[in-house]
Design an enzyme around this catalytic site. Structure first.
Site, PDB file in Angstrom:
ATOM      1  N   ARG A   1       0.867  -1.228  -0.039  1.00 59.33           N
ATOM      2  CA  ARG A   1      -0.065  -0.068   0.042  1.00 59.33           C
ATOM      3  C   ARG A   1       0.761   1.207  -0.066  1.00 59.33           C
ATOM      4  O   ARG A   1       2.026   1.091   0.115  1.00 59.33           O
ATOM      5  CB  ARG A   1      -1.001   0.008   1.167  1.00 59.33           C
ATOM      6  CG  ARG A   1      -0.304   0.080   2.373  1.00 59.33           C
ATOM      7  CD  ARG A   1      -1.233   0.163   3.656  1.00 59.33           C
ATOM      8  NE  ARG A   1      -0.441   0.689   4.823  1.00 59.33           N
ATOM      9  CZ  ARG A   1      -0.973   0.796   6.034  1.00 59.33           C
ATOM     10  NH1 ARG A   1      -2.169   0.057   6.126  1.00 59.33           N
ATOM     11  NH2 ARG A   1      -0.480   1.419   6.943  1.00 59.33           N
TER      12      ARG A   1
ATOM     13  N   VAL B   1      10.610  -7.126   7.225  1.00 57.27           N
ATOM     14  CA  VAL B   1      12.027  -6.700   7.013  1.00 57.27           C
ATOM     15  C   VAL B   1      12.806  -6.791   8.218  1.00 57.27           C
ATOM     16  O   VAL B   1      13.975  -6.531   8.165  1.00 57.27           O
ATOM     17  CB  VAL B   1      11.979  -5.062   6.585  1.00 57.27           C
ATOM     18  CG1 VAL B   1      11.459  -4.922   5.127  1.00 57.27           C
ATOM     19  CG2 VAL B   1      11.352  -4.412   7.788  1.00 57.27           C
TER      20      VAL B   1
ATOM     21  N   ASN C   1      11.440   0.836   1.429  1.00 56.44           N
ATOM     22  CA  ASN C   1      10.462   1.523   1.806  1.00 56.44           C
ATOM     23  C   ASN C   1       9.750   1.190   3.175  1.00 56.44           C
ATOM     24  O   ASN C   1       9.146   2.128   3.698  1.00 56.44           O
ATOM     25  CB  ASN C   1       9.629   1.404   0.623  1.00 56.44           C
ATOM     26  CG  ASN C   1       8.282   2.160   0.969  1.00 56.44           C
ATOM     27  OD1 ASN C   1       8.314   3.267   0.922  1.00 56.44           O
ATOM     28  ND2 ASN C   1       7.229   1.450   1.001  1.00 56.44           N
TER      29      ASN C   1
ATOM     30  N   TYR D   1      10.865   7.237  15.710  1.00 55.21           N
ATOM     31  CA  TYR D   1      11.004   7.434  14.561  1.00 55.21           C
ATOM     32  C   TYR D   1      12.033   8.279  13.874  1.00 55.21           C
ATOM     33  O   TYR D   1      12.595   7.777  13.026  1.00 55.21           O
ATOM     34  CB  TYR D   1       9.473   8.178  14.005  1.00 55.21           C
ATOM     35  CG  TYR D   1       9.302   8.133  12.520  1.00 55.21           C
ATOM     36  CD1 TYR D   1       8.986   7.113  11.812  1.00 55.21           C
ATOM     37  CD2 TYR D   1       9.457   9.217  11.795  1.00 55.21           C
ATOM     38  CE1 TYR D   1       8.520   7.026  10.409  1.00 55.21           C
ATOM     39  CE2 TYR D   1       9.146   9.492  10.453  1.00 55.21           C
ATOM     40  CZ  TYR D   1       8.766   8.240   9.853  1.00 55.21           C
ATOM     41  OH  TYR D   1       8.345   8.338   8.365  1.00 55.21           O
TER      42      TYR D   1
ATOM     43  N   THR E   1      -0.782   8.859   2.742  1.00 54.07           N
ATOM     44  CA  THR E   1      -0.847   7.606   2.674  1.00 54.07           C
ATOM     45  C   THR E   1      -1.519   7.007   3.941  1.00 54.07           C
ATOM     46  O   THR E   1      -1.807   7.831   4.835  1.00 54.07           O
ATOM     47  CB  THR E   1       0.480   6.956   2.775  1.00 54.07           C
ATOM     48  OG1 THR E   1       1.132   7.476   3.851  1.00 54.07           O
ATOM     49  CG2 THR E   1       1.152   7.573   1.371  1.00 54.07           C
TER      50      THR E   1
ATOM     51  N   THR F   1      -5.237  10.281  13.143  1.00 52.83           N
ATOM     52  CA  THR F   1      -6.572   9.832  13.728  1.00 52.83           C
ATOM     53  C   THR F   1      -6.188   9.048  14.975  1.00 52.83           C
ATOM     54  O   THR F   1      -6.931   9.423  16.032  1.00 52.83           O
ATOM     55  CB  THR F   1      -7.499   9.122  12.756  1.00 52.83           C
ATOM     56  OG1 THR F   1      -6.851   7.957  12.265  1.00 52.83           O
ATOM     57  CG2 THR F   1      -8.030   9.868  11.816  1.00 52.83           C
TER      58      THR F   1
END
Ligand code: NAD
Length: 250
Positions: A16, A61, A87, A152, A187, A195
């Protein structure tokens, strides 16, 4: 004539979002593409839509065994391996003190260790071929900090740095390695975080970007296509920003 005619690409997290957009663009530009992901139903649907020049395989991964298996499958299915797009990723917006060690390690293991294992897994094949392009998807969070993204940001800064080390080690063998730094991309990842973790109006977020909109997955895919193709033959160890001007602002 396609810009990736004759090339074989492996794209992680391709079920996706940006990975799926890259798979579609790569096939349209002549490549054969192996799609990996942990969302097996979605990944299989994308690969089926793309026809015989694409295949899907379950691929986590964080697993070295999964990396060995998908590289072997790509070579046996399509004969070679020219492009790796690292990715796959996960994103949460959580304050530093509220981030548990388990959650920190989960995010870093997918976003940082995943690309490390991926670069290792494809190196022998690409060196043997005397060419290759590895595209590591970092983020603007690999260039600057923002609140609520400690794990992150750690992973995305690491990807930016690892890209340079790998580029230097692999340059003598004709293998290029570059990092891509997307801003706000429309995305499922961004919509879920906006949300689930914070209440942010996604359209309002787009209006705050200097060029006035969120990026589409295709905006990023076109940059990744450039780096995957021979058009970028003299670029390695470099950072490519696709952020609508976000990081230009003080
Ligand atoms: P997305 O959530 O739509 O897609 C990410 C994909 O990675 C999903 O299909 C997911 O299943 C897969 N994935 C997650 N964990 C995995 C694992 N362990 N093994 C294999 N696959 C796994 O998100 P996206 O926006 O398409 O993100 C693609 C990349 O771009 C990510 O690395 C992300 O960090 C980066 N990025 C996204 C944005 C944004 O605003 N969306 C901004 C900057 C960078």
């Amino acid at each position: 004539m396609g810009r990736l005619d004759g090339k074989v690409a492996l794209i992680t997290g391709a079920a996706r979002g940006q990975g799926a957009a890259e798979a579609r663009l790569f096939v349209a530009e002549g490549a054969h593409v192996m799609l990996g992901d942990v969302l097996d139903d979605d990944g299989a649907i994308v690969a089926k839509e793309l026809g015989e020049r694409a295949a899907y395989r379950h691929h986590d991964v964080t697993s070295e065994g999964d990396w060995d298996a998908i590289v072997a499958a790509t070579r046996s299915e399509f004969g070679r391996l020219d492009v790796l797009v690292n990715n796959a990723g996960v994103f949460r917006i959580v304050g530093m003190t509220a981030t548990s060690l388990d959650e920190y390690m989960r995010i870093v293991t997918i976003n940082q260790v995943g690309p490390f294992l991926g670069m290792k897994a494809v190196t022998e094949t690409m060196i043997g071929q005397g060419s290759g392009s590895i595209v590591n998807i970092s983020s603007v969070a690999g260039l600057a900090g923002s609140p609520g993204t400690i794990a992150y940001t750690a992973g995305k800064f690491a990807v930016r740095g690892m890209t340079k080390v790998a580029a230097l080690e692999l340059a003598p063998f004709g293998v290029r390695v570059n990092s891509v730094h997307p801003g706000l991309i429309d995305t499922p990842m961004l919509r879920e975080a906006f949300t689930r973790d914070v209440e942010v109006d996604i359209d309002g977020a787009g209006a705050n970007v200097p060029n006035g909109r969120l990026a589409t997955a295709e905006d990023v895919a076109r940059l990744v296509l450039y780096l995957a193709s021979d058009d970028s033959s003299y670029s390695t160890g470099s950072e490519f920003v696709v952020d609508g001007g976000m990081t230009a602002r003080l």
